[in-house]
Structures are given as C-alpha cells and as structure tokens.
Design an enzyme around this catalytic site. Structure first.
Site, PDB file in Angstrom:
ATOM      1  N   LYS A   2     -89.646  18.277  44.552  1.00 55.78           N
ATOM      2  CA  LYS A   2     -89.357  17.337  45.460  1.00 55.78           C
ATOM      3  C   LYS A   2     -89.704  16.500  45.550  1.00 55.78           C
ATOM      4  CE  LYS A   2     -93.013  19.649  47.223  1.00 55.78           C
ATOM      5  NZ  LYS A   2     -93.676  20.153  45.790  1.00 55.78           N
ATOM      6  N   ARG A  53     -98.427  19.629  54.565  1.00 54.88           N
ATOM      7  CA  ARG A  53     -98.357  21.010  53.734  1.00 54.88           C
ATOM      8  C   ARG A  53     -99.127  22.192  54.291  1.00 54.88           C
ATOM      9  NH1 ARG A  53     -98.321  18.191  48.306  1.00 54.88           N
ATOM     10  NH2 ARG A  53     -98.562  19.281  46.717  1.00 54.88           N
ATOM     11  N   ARG A  69     -94.426  18.690  32.511  1.00 56.54           N
ATOM     12  CA  ARG A  69     -94.190  17.054  33.386  1.00 56.54           C
ATOM     13  C   ARG A  69     -95.154  15.878  32.927  1.00 56.54           C
ATOM     14  NH1 ARG A  69     -94.306  17.633  40.069  1.00 56.54           N
ATOM     15  NH2 ARG A  69     -97.417  17.796  39.382  1.00 56.54           N
ATOM     16  N   ARG A 129    -100.894  15.542  33.746  1.00 58.61           N
ATOM     17  CA  ARG A 129    -101.542  15.526  35.132  1.00 58.61           C
ATOM     18  C   ARG A 129    -102.729  16.232  35.288  1.00 58.61           C
ATOM     19  NH1 ARG A 129     -97.712  15.253  40.513  1.00 58.61           N
ATOM     20  NH2 ARG A 129     -99.635  16.873  40.926  1.00 58.61           N
ATOM     21  N   ARG A 174    -103.145  26.426  42.595  1.00 59.54           N
ATOM     22  CA  ARG A 174    -101.534  25.475  43.754  1.00 59.54           C
ATOM     23  C   ARG A 174    -100.626  25.952  44.450  1.00 59.54           C
ATOM     24  NH1 ARG A 174    -100.608  20.685  39.730  1.00 59.54           N
ATOM     25  NH2 ARG A 174     -99.622  19.788  41.665  1.00 59.54           N
TER      26      ARG A 174
HETATM   27  P1  ADP Z   1     -97.144  18.363  43.504  1.00 61.58           P
HETATM   28  O1  ADP Z   1     -95.770  18.036  44.009  1.00 61.58           O
HETATM   29  O2  ADP Z   1     -96.471  18.736  42.146  1.00 61.58           O
HETATM   30  O3  ADP Z   1     -97.340  19.522  44.367  1.00 61.58           O
HETATM   31  P2  ADP Z   1     -98.260  16.872  44.387  1.00 61.58           P
HETATM   32  O4  ADP Z   1     -98.231  15.119  43.614  1.00 61.58           O
HETATM   33  O5  ADP Z   1     -98.342  16.489  46.048  1.00 61.58           O
HETATM   34  O6  ADP Z   1     -98.266  17.168  43.754  1.00 61.58           O
HETATM   35  O7  ADP Z   1     -99.918  16.720  44.967  1.00 61.58           O
HETATM   36  C1  ADP Z   1    -101.215  16.112  44.368  1.00 61.58           C
HETATM   37  C2  ADP Z   1    -102.756  17.122  45.279  1.00 61.58           C
HETATM   38  O8  ADP Z   1    -102.434  16.093  45.842  1.00 61.58           O
HETATM   39  C3  ADP Z   1    -102.598  18.165  45.431  1.00 61.58           C
HETATM   40  O9  ADP Z   1    -102.765  19.528  44.943  1.00 61.58           O
HETATM   41  C4  ADP Z   1    -103.810  17.609  47.051  1.00 61.58           C
HETATM   42  O10 ADP Z   1    -104.631  17.891  46.177  1.00 61.58           O
HETATM   43  C5  ADP Z   1    -102.764  16.422  47.141  1.00 61.58           C
HETATM   44  N1  ADP Z   1    -102.022  16.412  48.782  1.00 61.58           N
HETATM   45  C6  ADP Z   1    -101.200  15.981  47.972  1.00 61.58           C
HETATM   46  N2  ADP Z   1    -100.305  15.716  49.283  1.00 61.58           N
HETATM   47  C7  ADP Z   1    -101.871  16.600  49.822  1.00 61.58           C
HETATM   48  C8  ADP Z   1    -101.333  16.763  51.657  1.00 61.58           C
HETATM   49  N3  ADP Z   1     -99.928  16.821  52.079  1.00 61.58           N
HETATM   50  N4  ADP Z   1    -102.701  17.386  51.953  1.00 61.58           N
HETATM   51  C9  ADP Z   1    -103.122  18.273  51.367  1.00 61.58           C
HETATM   52  N5  ADP Z   1    -103.007  17.545  50.484  1.00 61.58           N
HETATM   53  C10 ADP Z   1    -102.689  17.187  49.209  1.00 61.58           C
HETATM   54  P1  ADP Z   2     -92.614  18.114  42.369  1.00 60.28           P
HETATM   55  O1  ADP Z   2     -92.693  17.738  43.076  1.00 60.28           O
HETATM   56  O2  ADP Z   2     -91.722  19.375  43.709  1.00 60.28           O
HETATM   57  O3  ADP Z   2     -94.331  18.878  42.115  1.00 60.28           O
HETATM   58  P2  ADP Z   2     -91.558  17.224  40.049  1.00 60.28           P
HETATM   59  O4  ADP Z   2     -90.154  16.428  40.986  1.00 60.28           O
HETATM   60  O5  ADP Z   2     -92.401  16.242  39.910  1.00 60.28           O
HETATM   61  O6  ADP Z   2     -91.568  18.440  41.343  1.00 60.28           O
HETATM   62  O7  ADP Z   2     -90.555  18.409  39.257  1.00 60.28           O
HETATM   63  C1  ADP Z   2     -91.597  19.276  38.742  1.00 60.28           C
HETATM   64  C2  ADP Z   2     -91.166  19.173  37.130  1.00 60.28           C
HETATM   65  O8  ADP Z   2     -90.095  19.295  36.798  1.00 60.28           O
HETATM   66  C3  ADP Z   2     -90.872  17.326  36.495  1.00 60.28           C
HETATM   67  O9  ADP Z   2     -91.535  17.290  35.354  1.00 60.28           O
HETATM   68  C4  ADP Z   2     -89.706  16.837  36.506  1.00 60.28           C
HETATM   69  O10 ADP Z   2     -88.908  16.540  35.904  1.00 60.28           O
HETATM   70  C5  ADP Z   2     -88.902  18.782  35.820  1.00 60.28           C
HETATM   71  N1  ADP Z   2     -87.679  19.033  36.889  1.00 60.28           N
HETATM   72  C6  ADP Z   2     -87.204  18.401  38.128  1.00 60.28           C
HETATM   73  N2  ADP Z   2     -86.053  18.512  38.334  1.00 60.28           N
HETATM   74  C7  ADP Z   2     -86.041  19.988  37.711  1.00 60.28           C
HETATM   75  C8  ADP Z   2     -84.424  20.658  37.524  1.00 60.28           C
HETATM   76  N3  ADP Z   2     -83.758  20.658  38.178  1.00 60.28           N
HETATM   77  N4  ADP Z   2     -84.405  20.957  36.167  1.00 60.28           N
HETATM   78  C9  ADP Z   2     -85.446  21.166  35.269  1.00 60.28           C
HETATM   79  N5  ADP Z   2     -86.752  20.125  35.459  1.00 60.28           N
HETATM   80  C10 ADP Z   2     -86.846  20.187  36.381  1.00 60.28           C
END
Ligand code: ADP
Ligand code: ADP
Ligand code: ZN
Length: 211
Positions: free
Chosen positions: A13, A88, A127, A160, A171
């Site tokens: 995302k 979320r 990541r 992270r 998660r």
């Molecule tokens: P990812 O992109 O890997 O899903 P995020 O950076 O979006 O991770 O989120 C990391 C953490 O921050 C989540 O696991 C949660 O604890 C918190 N978080 C982020 N956005 C929200 C939200 N909209 N509501 C509740 N918790 C959130």
């Molecule tokens: P989210 O925001 O949904 O948690 P990220 O954008 O941070 O996800 O992506 C999660 C991990 O996967 C990162 O290490 C990113 O560089 C990698 N990644 C993102 N898009 C792709 C893809 N299309 N193919 C392979 N790896 C990807």
C-alpha cells in the site's frame, strides 16, 4: 481525488501510495508514518501509539481518528489525498464518511492491493524503512542504491520492530478481523489489483483504474 488504499500489512500500500501521490500531485497520508514520526520525536502520542504498534495491535480509534482528521484538514489536502493505513476499522471509516459528508464530499476510489498471507511474511522480513523521510525498500525486490542507506535522504535504514515474523502474524490476524470488512463497507468503490506482481505492473493496473 480522494483515494483509500486497502490491503494486508505488507501488501505494498505504502509503495503504491507514494507513486500515486507523485503522479497525481496529492499528498500521501499514512497514519503509520505519522505515529512513527511522533515516536521518533518522543511525543506523548508517539509513546501511546508504540504500546499497541509493538504488539501488532491497532492504536485505539479515538487517538487515530483525531490525528487523521487534523491531517486532512490541512491546506495541502484541499484537492484530495491518498490514505494509506486509514481507515482500518469500520468505526474509523464511519467517522471519515461523516466528516466528508459534512463537506458534501466522499471517497472516490478504494484500491485493494491483494496479496495472500503466505507471501506477506516473506516480504516483511525483507522490508527496510527510512524513519526520516518514510521511504520503504525491500532487500531483494526494491533495494536501495547503497545497502542500508536511504536513496532520498541518506539516513540509515531500519528493520521495523513490528516486522518480526511473530508480530506480522498477529498483524495479519488483526487485518482479517478488523480491516478486511472494509472491502464490503466500501462496496462498488473498491477496485482490486493483484499485488503479487512487480511494483511497476501493480502501479500500471492502478493508473488504468484511476485514469
Ligand atoms: P503496514 O503498512 O505494514 O500495515 P502501518 O505503518 O500502516 O503498517 O501501521 C503500523 C502500525 O501502526 C499498525 O500495526 C498499527 O499499530 C498502527 N496504525 C497505523 N494506522 C492505524 C489505524 N488507522 N488505526 C489503528 N492503528 C493504526
Ligand atoms: P504496506 O504499506 O502495505 O505495509 P509496503 O509498501 O511497505 O507495504 O511494502 C512491503 C514490503 O514489500 C516493502 O519491503 C516493499 O519494498 C516491498 N514491496 C512493495 N511492493 C512490492 C511488489 N510489488 N513486489 C515485491 N515487493 C514489494
Ligand atoms: Zn529517507
């Protein structure tokens, strides 16, 4: 244009939201990035959020909704934004819907980046993140030019705390229980893209939807 990114943690995302923000000239708003920036700056909000983030749980809606509404009320969000990681939960989506309805407005598109759970755990361990500018890399798929260093700002990249396999499993459970129901909530607005393709192919599919 107001866009919501849906999908499991690690689906890509954030990666796609940054590309969308650049192409369409709208801000990328990530609640996770806002929490991490607060954590780094040592604010009270950061300290409160960390307790939940470290366990792979969601930060309570009251805290999250407030920071999101403050952020999208800023001047640069006037012509739209791409939300990454918000909403979320159904209550978060309802608050957003109500806030937009008061402005006679609504979300335009929800892009659902679809990646099966099996792929997610592998992806997360690779990541690497820059806490200074929010850039994200993958040691195999999307490596930085210089190992361990952010291309944009030169900061050292981190793994992270919440990307450890045990926390990722939690998660994913939280995602299935609390976030996946949003796909039904947004109904016709939801457009699915296959997130297992490479970064560029996923982005091409998104551009075909957004126009
Ligand atoms: P990812 O992109 O890997 O899903 P995020 O950076 O979006 O991770 O989120 C990391 C953490 O921050 C989540 O696991 C949660 O604890 C918190 N978080 C982020 N956005 C929200 C939200 N909209 N509501 C509740 N918790 C959130
Ligand atoms: P989210 O925001 O949904 O948690 P990220 O954008 O941070 O996800 O992506 C999660 C991990 O996967 C990162 O290490 C990113 O560089 C990698 N990644 C993102 N898009 C792709 C893809 N299309 N193919 C392979 N790896 C990807
Ligand atoms: Zn950086």
């Amino acid at each position: 244009m107001k866009i919501i990114m849906l999908g499991a943690p690690g689906a890509g995302k954030g990666t796609q939201a940054k590309l969308i923000a650049e192409k369409y000239g709208i801000p990328h708003v990530s609640t996770g990035d806002i929490f991490r920036a607060n954590l780094k700056a040592g604010t009270e909000l950061g300290k409160q959020a960390k307790v939940y983030m470290d366990k792979g749980e969601l930060v309570p809606d009251e805290l999250t909704v407030k920071i999101l509404l403050d952020r999208v009320a800023q001047e640069d969000c006037k012509n739209g934004y791409v939300l990454d990681g918000f909403p979320r939960t159904i209550p978060q989506a309802e608050v957003l819907k109500k806030a937009l309805a008061e402005l006679n407005d609504d979300v335009d598109f929800c892009i659902n980046v679809d990646v099966p759970d099996e792929n997610i755990i592998k992806r997360m361990s690779g990541r690497r993140a820059c806490v200074k500018c929010g850039a994200t890399y993958h040691i195999e798929h999307i490596p930085p030019k210089k190992e361990g260093v952010c291309d944009n700002c030169g900061e050292a990249l981190i793994l992270r705390d919440d990307d450890k396999p045990e926390t990722v499993k939690n998660r994913l459970d939280v995602y299935h229980k609390q976030t996946q129901p949003l796909i039904e909530f947004y109904g016709d607005k939801v457009k699915n893209v296959d997130g297992t393709k490479d970064m560029k192919a996923v982005f091409d599919a998104i551009v075909a939807i957004l126009g």
